[in-house]
Design a protein around this motif. Structure first.
Motif, mmCIF file in Angstrom:
data_model
loop_
_atom_site.group_PDB
_atom_site.id
_atom_site.type_symbol
_atom_site.label_atom_id
_atom_site.label_comp_id
_atom_site.label_asym_id
_atom_site.label_seq_id
_atom_site.Cartn_x
_atom_site.Cartn_y
_atom_site.Cartn_z
ATOM 1 N N CYS A 141 42.809 34.523 40.960
ATOM 2 C CA CYS A 141 41.766 34.783 39.822
ATOM 3 C C CYS A 141 41.283 36.182 39.923
ATOM 4 C CB CYS A 141 40.622 33.378 39.549
ATOM 5 S SG CYS A 141 39.265 33.997 41.067
ATOM 6 N N ALA A 142 40.761 36.739 38.754
ATOM 7 C CA ALA A 142 40.366 38.025 38.589
ATOM 8 C C ALA A 142 39.684 38.170 37.309
ATOM 9 C CB ALA A 142 41.607 39.192 38.582
ATOM 10 N N ALA A 143 38.781 39.018 37.369
ATOM 11 C CA ALA A 143 37.839 39.371 36.368
ATOM 12 C C ALA A 143 37.781 40.771 35.739
ATOM 13 C CB ALA A 143 36.343 39.010 36.812
ATOM 14 N N THR A 144 37.673 40.949 34.574
ATOM 15 C CA THR A 144 37.881 42.191 33.938
ATOM 16 C C THR A 144 36.655 42.640 32.854
ATOM 17 O OG1 THR A 144 39.020 43.663 32.514
ATOM 18 C CG2 THR A 144 39.193 41.355 32.140
ATOM 19 N N SER A 145 36.024 43.576 32.707
ATOM 20 C CA SER A 145 34.888 44.026 31.697
ATOM 21 C C SER A 145 35.698 43.953 30.249
ATOM 22 C CB SER A 145 34.562 45.417 31.908
ATOM 23 O OG SER A 145 35.543 46.407 32.124
ATOM 24 N N GLY A 146 36.943 43.874 30.068
ATOM 25 C CA GLY A 146 37.700 43.856 28.728
ATOM 26 C C GLY A 146 38.485 42.338 28.632
ATOM 27 N N PHE A 195 46.375 35.170 37.999
ATOM 28 C CA PHE A 195 47.702 35.674 38.276
ATOM 29 C C PHE A 195 48.476 34.817 39.393
ATOM 30 C CE2 PHE A 195 45.230 39.020 36.105
ATOM 31 C CZ PHE A 195 46.093 39.717 35.652
ATOM 32 N N ARG A 196 49.659 35.089 39.369
ATOM 33 C CA ARG A 196 50.481 34.494 40.484
ATOM 34 C C ARG A 196 51.521 35.536 41.031
ATOM 35 N NH1 ARG A 196 53.781 29.665 37.455
ATOM 36 N NH2 ARG A 196 55.170 31.024 36.323
ATOM 37 N N GLN A 197 52.015 35.221 42.426
ATOM 38 C CA GLN A 197 53.021 36.018 42.880
ATOM 39 C C GLN A 197 53.665 34.964 43.940
ATOM 40 O OE1 GLN A 197 51.384 39.390 45.264
ATOM 41 N NE2 GLN A 197 53.225 40.389 45.254
ATOM 42 N N ALA A 198 54.955 34.921 43.313
ATOM 43 C CA ALA A 198 56.219 34.156 43.947
ATOM 44 C C ALA A 198 56.555 34.846 45.175
ATOM 45 C CB ALA A 198 57.086 33.713 43.270
ATOM 46 N N PRO A 199 57.209 34.282 46.147
ATOM 47 C CA PRO A 199 57.707 35.070 47.383
ATOM 48 C C PRO A 199 58.626 36.025 46.880
ATOM 49 C CG PRO A 199 57.680 32.638 47.817
ATOM 50 C CD PRO A 199 57.282 32.924 46.740
ATOM 51 N N GLN A 217 28.170 44.308 41.933
ATOM 52 C CA GLN A 217 29.562 43.902 42.026
ATOM 53 C C GLN A 217 29.646 42.573 41.904
ATOM 54 O OE1 GLN A 217 31.043 44.292 46.269
ATOM 55 N NE2 GLN A 217 29.389 43.688 47.004
ATOM 56 N N VAL A 218 31.139 42.002 41.558
ATOM 57 C CA VAL A 218 31.435 40.550 41.492
ATOM 58 C C VAL A 218 32.342 40.169 42.674
ATOM 59 C CG1 VAL A 218 32.990 39.076 39.972
ATOM 60 C CG2 VAL A 218 31.406 41.015 38.881
ATOM 61 N N GLN A 219 31.960 38.768 43.038
ATOM 62 C CA GLN A 219 32.802 38.394 43.988
ATOM 63 C C GLN A 219 33.425 37.031 43.499
ATOM 64 O OE1 GLN A 219 29.416 38.802 44.989
ATOM 65 N NE2 GLN A 219 29.999 40.617 45.493
ATOM 66 N N LEU A 220 34.752 36.760 43.660
ATOM 67 C CA LEU A 220 35.513 35.780 43.255
ATOM 68 C C LEU A 220 36.210 35.001 44.577
ATOM 69 C CD1 LEU A 220 37.422 37.683 40.379
ATOM 70 C CD2 LEU A 220 35.297 36.039 40.295
ATOM 71 N N VAL A 221 35.941 33.777 44.470
ATOM 72 C CA VAL A 221 36.800 32.803 45.375
ATOM 73 C C VAL A 221 37.410 31.740 44.922
ATOM 74 C CG1 VAL A 221 36.214 31.197 47.647
ATOM 75 C CG2 VAL A 221 34.743 33.256 47.283
#
Length: 123
Positions: A97-102, A37-41, A1-5
């Protein structure tokens, strides 16, 4: 698995700069690209930028941040950064932040996610 911080969020004024970092660990050989990515209120999650994990560091940005934000990587440290310049109040959001295999700008294509860091731009 992959962990992101993620790290580096905070409270800044319009026109200021801020640098976010994303540290990857675990089975990083599975990663092809990393995105922010970002998510505003009260809003949905929005694509910001992405960078290839291996080879030449190809990048792409959403039009709203083009010319102001820069995404970069440091494979020796397994980190991806987002340099945010000329910040505006509309940039206020939780940043992930996010990671993908593509290679994709679609939220559903990313397999691994961090917990997010808050960015508030206010005078």
């Amino acid at each position: 698995q992959v962990q992101l911080v993620e790290s580096g969020g905070g409270l800044v004024q319009p026109g200021d700069s801020l640098r976010l970092s994303c540290a990857a660990s675990g089975h990083t050989r599975s990663i092809y690209s990393v995105g922010w990515f970002r998510q505003a209120p009260g809003m949905g999650r929005e694509f910001v930028a992405a960078i290839g994990w291996t080879g030449r560091p190809t990048t792409t940005y959403t039009d709203a941040v083009k010319g102001r934000f820069i995404i970069s990587r440091d494979n020796a440290q397994n980190t991806v950064s987002l340099q945010m310049n000329s910040l505006e109040t509309d940039d206020t959001a939780d940043y992930y932040c996010a990671a993908t295999s593509g290679w994709s700008m679609m939220e559903s294509r990313y397999e691994w996610w961090g917990q997010g860091t808050q960015v508030t731009v206010s005078s």
